[in-house]
Design a protein around this motif. Structure first.
Motif, PDB file in Angstrom:
ATOM      1  N   THR A 188       0.819  -1.210   0.000  1.00 42.75           N
ATOM      2  CA  THR A 188       0.000   0.000   0.000  1.00 42.75           C
ATOM      3  C   THR A 188       0.853   1.260   0.000  1.00 42.75           C
ATOM      4  O   THR A 188       0.336   2.363  -0.174  1.00 42.75           O
ATOM      5  CB  THR A 188      -0.930   0.022   1.228  1.00 42.75           C
ATOM      6  N   ASN A 189       2.136   1.120   0.206  1.00 46.55           N
ATOM      7  CA  ASN A 189       3.044   2.262   0.181  1.00 46.55           C
ATOM      8  C   ASN A 189       4.458   1.757  -0.087  1.00 46.55           C
ATOM      9  O   ASN A 189       4.687   0.535  -0.135  1.00 46.55           O
ATOM     10  CB  ASN A 189       2.981   3.061   1.495  1.00 46.55           C
ATOM     11  N   GLU A 190       5.369   2.667  -0.241  1.00 44.07           N
ATOM     12  CA  GLU A 190       6.765   2.292  -0.478  1.00 44.07           C
ATOM     13  C   GLU A 190       7.552   2.515   0.807  1.00 44.07           C
ATOM     14  O   GLU A 190       7.664   3.647   1.285  1.00 44.07           O
ATOM     15  CB  GLU A 190       7.362   3.115  -1.614  1.00 44.07           C
ATOM     16  N   ILE A 191       8.051   1.447   1.373  1.00 40.57           N
ATOM     17  CA  ILE A 191       8.738   1.519   2.661  1.00 40.57           C
ATOM     18  C   ILE A 191      10.070   2.244   2.476  1.00 40.57           C
ATOM     19  O   ILE A 191      10.894   1.871   1.642  1.00 40.57           O
ATOM     20  CB  ILE A 191       8.960   0.110   3.226  1.00 40.57           C
ATOM     21  N   ARG A 192      10.261   3.271   3.282  1.00 40.67           N
ATOM     22  CA  ARG A 192      11.480   4.074   3.176  1.00 40.67           C
ATOM     23  C   ARG A 192      12.672   3.348   3.792  1.00 40.67           C
ATOM     24  O   ARG A 192      12.512   2.423   4.600  1.00 40.67           O
ATOM     25  CB  ARG A 192      11.279   5.407   3.902  1.00 40.67           C
TER      26      ARG A 192
END
Length: 286
Positions: A188-192
Motif C-alpha cells: 500500500t506504500n513504499e517503505i522508506r
C-alpha cells in the motif's frame, strides 16, 4: 498526535521449523525478520507523522531477541520502542496476545500520552490469523478499520479519519472518529530506508522493556499458554499424491470430447459422482 504501531518479530518463512511435540514454532537457530505486513503499517504511520507532526511508539511482544526488530523500526524513523517480554507470555495464542498487548498500549497511553491511532499489519506470516489487530481494538473499545489500502484524509481538529478499505466486492470508503485501530494491507506504500542519522540514533536508543507487572497486567493467568484456549492439535506437511495430473490433449476440441476423454481415463468416475449425489440428497432430506 501519538501513534502506536504494533509489530512482530517472526521467523523467516523459508526456514520455519515446528516442534514435533508441542506443535509450536521453533525459533531457536532460525533467522528472524520484522513481519513484512507490519512494515507497511509503520510506513503509513510515519507518513501521517511527517505530515501532521507527533510521535510514533513501536510495540512488540516477544523474547529479548525481539529487540532487534524494534531497533530496525527505529532505524526506519520511529521515535520510541517498547518491548513487552516475560516468560509468562510464552506460547500465547491470539487471545492471550491481544490481552497482553492491549494492557501494554494502555500503559503506553499513561506514560507517553493516549494514542490517537494504533497501526498493525493485516496479519503475520507465521500465524496468518489476522486476529490480533481486531482483538486489540475490541479490548481497547476502539473502532477497527481492517484491510486498509489507503488513508485518504485525517482531520485532527474534528478527530476524524477517512480510509479506503479493500473488500471482496470492491473498495469501501469508511469514515470514523479517533482513536481507532488500522490494519494495513501489503504493497500500500513504499517503505522508506532509514538514513545514517536514524541508524545511529537507533543504535544508541534505550529500548523500554516491560514485563507483565510493568505493563500493568493484573491477571497473568490470561497470558501465555495458560491463557490460550486455542491448541494446535497437529502440524504436518501435505503428503505427495501418487496420482499425477492428467493432461488432456486438444484444447480446441468440443467440450463433449474432453468430457469423454476424462471419463475414459477415470472409468469409475461416473459411479463415484452418482454416489456423492445420492449421499447429498439423503442428507438434505434428513
Amino acid at each position: 498526535m501519538h501513534i502506536v504501531v504494533c509489530i512482530k518479530q517472526v521467523p523467516d518463512s523459508a526456514q520455519i521449523r515446528v516442534h514435533p511435540v508441542t506443535n509450536t514454532i521453533m525459533r531457536q537457530g532460525v533467522p528472524t525478520i520484522v513481519n513484512p505486513f507490519d512494515l507497511f503499517a509503520l510506513e503509513a504511520a510515519m507518513e501521517l507523522r511527517d505530515k501532521f507532526g507527533g510521535e510514533i511508539t513501536v510495540l512488540t511482544m516477544g523474547p529479548p531477541a525481539a529487540e532487534d526488530s524494534l531497533r530496525k523500526a527505529l532505524t526506519f524513523g520511529a521515535d520510541r520502542a517498547v518491548l513487552l517480554t516475560d516468560r509468562v507470555f510464552a506460547g500465547a495464542d491470539t487471545l492471550a496476545t491481544t490481552y497482553a498487548l492491549a494492557a501494554a498500549i494502555h500503559k503506553i497511553g499513561e506514560e507517553y500520552g493516549p494514542p490517537d491511532l494504533i497501526f498493525a499489519g493485516k496479519q503475520t506470516i507465521d500465524g496468518d490469523t489476522a486476529q490480533v489487530g481486531p482483538g486489540i481494538a475490541k479490548r481497547l473499545s476502539v473502532v477497527q478499520l481492517t484491510y486498509v489500502a489507503q488513508i485518504t484524509s485525517l482531520d485532527l481538529e474534528a478527530r476524524a479519519i477517512e480510509v479506503e478499505r479493500r473488500s471482496e466486492g470492491g473498495v469501501q470508503v469508511l469514515r470514523t472518529k479517533l482513536p481507532c485501530l488500522i490494519t494495513m494491507l501489503e504493497a500500500t506504500n513504499e517503505i522508506r530506508r532509514g538514513g545514517m542519522i536514524d541508524a545511529l540514533r537507533a543504535a544508541r536508543t534505550d529500548i523500554v522493556k516491560w514485563n507483565a507487572h510493568d505493563a500493568g497486567i493484573a491477571d497473568i493467568s490470561k497470558c501465555g499458554l495458560k491463557g490460550s484456549p486455542t491448541i494446535v492439535k497437529r502440524v504436518f506437511a501435505p503428503s505427495k499424491r501418487e496420482e499425477k495430473a492428467m493432461l488432456v490433449e486438444g484444447a480446441d476440441q468440443p467440450v463433449s470430447a474432453l468430457i469423454d476423454a476424462i471419463f475414459k481415463h477415470r472409468p469409475n468416475l461416473e459411479t463415484e459422482l452418482s454416489a456423492l449425489a445420492y449421499a447429498s440428497d439423503v442428507s438434505s432430506e434428513c
